[in-house]
Design a protein around this motif. Structure first.
Motif, PDB file in Angstrom:
ATOM      1  N   ASP A  76       0.854  -1.180   0.000  1.00 41.03           N
ATOM      2  CA  ASP A  76       0.000   0.000   0.000  1.00 41.03           C
ATOM      3  C   ASP A  76       0.895   1.237   0.000  1.00 41.03           C
ATOM      4  N   GLU A  77       0.270   2.416  -0.071  1.00 41.28           N
ATOM      5  CA  GLU A  77       1.064   3.635  -0.257  1.00 41.28           C
ATOM      6  C   GLU A  77       1.860   4.018   0.989  1.00 41.28           C
ATOM      7  N   HIS A  78       1.572   3.414   2.124  1.00 37.01           N
ATOM      8  CA  HIS A  78       2.298   3.747   3.352  1.00 37.01           C
ATOM      9  C   HIS A  78       3.217   2.600   3.800  1.00 37.01           C
ATOM     10  N   ALA A  79       3.547   1.696   2.895  1.00 37.13           N
ATOM     11  CA  ALA A  79       4.304   0.502   3.267  1.00 37.13           C
ATOM     12  C   ALA A  79       5.702   0.858   3.759  1.00 37.13           C
ATOM     13  N   VAL A  80       6.079   0.226   4.872  1.00 36.55           N
ATOM     14  CA  VAL A  80       7.438   0.330   5.405  1.00 36.55           C
ATOM     15  C   VAL A  80       8.029  -1.078   5.410  1.00 36.55           C
ATOM     16  N   ILE A  81       9.131  -1.248   4.693  1.00 34.04           N
ATOM     17  CA  ILE A  81       9.806  -2.537   4.583  1.00 34.04           C
ATOM     18  C   ILE A  81      10.911  -2.584   5.629  1.00 34.04           C
ATOM     19  N   SER A  82      10.944  -3.659   6.419  1.00 36.77           N
ATOM     20  CA  SER A  82      11.935  -3.770   7.492  1.00 36.77           C
ATOM     21  C   SER A  82      12.628  -5.123   7.423  1.00 36.77           C
ATOM     22  N   THR A  83      13.876  -5.152   7.871  1.00 41.36           N
ATOM     23  CA  THR A  83      14.629  -6.402   7.940  1.00 41.36           C
ATOM     24  C   THR A  83      15.122  -6.637   9.362  1.00 41.36           C
ATOM     25  N   VAL A  84      15.412  -7.896   9.652  1.00 42.35           N
ATOM     26  CA  VAL A  84      16.048  -8.268  10.915  1.00 42.35           C
ATOM     27  C   VAL A  84      17.532  -8.512  10.678  1.00 42.35           C
TER      28      VAL A  84
END
Length: 285
Positions: A218-226
C-alpha cells in the motif's frame, strides 16, 4: 501490505517459482508475469533447461540473472548471451519468436543458473507495435550504495539515478540489498508496487513476508529487515483496461490472443534463423 502472494512451482524444462499472474492478482503496474528461475544445474552434453523457440505478442520480456548465463536468439536475428546483472528486454508487440538456451560452458562447468524473468504488458496504444530487442550490459545499470542499503536501478528512477532501460509505460524495477535492522519506505506516487523476497527475513508494516513470496504494497508501506535481505521492488503506473492471457500471448481482447494461437499453429510467425525446434500451442482445457 495489501496482498501476500505465495509461489507456485512450475516446470518449464527446469523448476521455477511463479508469482504472477495469480488467482488473486493478475498484475502489478505493467508486471503481468514474474518467475524466479532456479537455482539449477544442468548436465553437460544434454539440452536440459533449453527452451525451444516460442512466440509472444502484446508484452515485453525482461530477463535478469543472479548467476550463470543464458543465450537469447529471436526472429529479428538477435543473438545475445545474457550475463548476471544485465537487462535483456525483448518487446514482442504484434509478434516475435525467441529461444533461450544454456551456453555449453555453463553446462560444462556445472554453474548455477538463477534469475528473474518478468513480462511487462504493453499499453493498448502500442500493443501491436513492431517487435524490438535491446540489451543492457551489467555495467550500464546504475547502482547506489548507502550505509544500510544498496540498489541497482534496473528500470526507472530511484535514489537520484535513472536506468537507461526504456519501456513503453512508467515502470519501476529495483534490485535491493538491505542490511540488518534496516527500514525502507518506497516513494513512487501514482504507481502500483510490490516486493519479491529473494532471500532474507522481511516484514512490511510489521507483517512477515516469507522468502519467495510477493507482497503487494500500500502507499504507506514500510519494509523492514532483521538480519538483511535481497528483494526486488517492482511496479509502475497502472495500465488501462483488461488484459487476457493465453499461453505466451497477452492482449487487450480475447480475440487477439486466440488469433495469435491460430497464427502460431498455422505457421504465421517469423521463426528464429537457424533453429528448427519449436514448442506447439498447448491444448487448453
Amino acid at each position: 501490505m495489501t496482498l501476500l502472494i505465495p509461489p507456485r512451482t512450475q516446470d518449464i524444462g527446469f523448476t521455477v517459482k511463479r508469482l504472477l499472474p495469480s488467482r488473486i492478482k493478475q498484475r502489478v503496474g505493467p508486471f503481468i508475469f514474474v518467475d524466479h528461475m532456479g537455482p539449477a544445474h544442468f548436465e553437460a552434453g544434454t539440452t536440459a533447461g533449453d527452451v525451444r523457440q516460442h512466440p509472444h505478442i502484446g508484452l515485453a520480456t525482461v530477463t535478469y540473472l543472479f548467476s550463470g548465463a543464458m543465450m537469447h536468439r529471436d526472429s529479428l536475428g538477435s543473438v545475445q548471451r545474457i550475463e548476471p546483472g544485465a537487462i535483456n528486454l525483448m518487446t514482442a508487440g504484434k509478434g516475435i519468436v525467441h529461444s533461450e538456451r544454456l551456453p555449453e560452458d555453463i553446462r560444462e562447468q556445472h554453474d548455477t543458473v538463477e534469475g528473474i524473468q518478468t513480462w511487462l504488458a504493453l499499453p493498448t496504444a502500442v500493443e501491436d507495435c513492431d517487435p524490438s530487442f535491446a540489451h543492457y550490459a551489467a555495467d550500464e545499470i546504475p547502482s547506489v550504495n548507502l550505509p544500510a542499503l544498496s540498489a541497482r536501478v534496473l528500470i526507472g528512477s530511484a535514489f537520484g539515478v535513472e536506468s537507461p532501460v526504456k519501456t513503453a509505460s512508467k515502470t519501476t524495477y529495483i534490485d535491493l540489498s538491505l542490511g540488518a535492522e534496516t527500514k525502507y519506505q518506497p516513494d513512487f506516487p501514482q504507481q502500483e508496487l510490490a516486493i519479491y523476497v529473494a532471500w532474507g527475513n522481511v516484514t512490511v508494516n510489521d507483517e512477515p513476508v516469507p522468502e519467495y513470496h510477493l507482497a503487494v504494497l500500500d502507499e504507506h508501506a514500510v519494509i523492514s529487515t532483521v538480519s538483511g535481505a535481497r528483494i526486488l521492488l517492482l511496479g509502475g503506473e497502472p495500465l488501462d483496461g483488461e488484459r487476457f492471457i493465453l499461453w505466451n500471448f497477452v492482449a487487450s481482447s480475447r480475440e487477439k490472443v486466440r488469433a495469435a494461437g491460430e497464427r502460431w499453429t498455422n505457421g504465421g510467425f517469423e521463426m528464429v534463423p537457424g533453429e528448427v525446434e519449436w514448442i506447439p500451442l498447448p491444448t487448453m482445457s
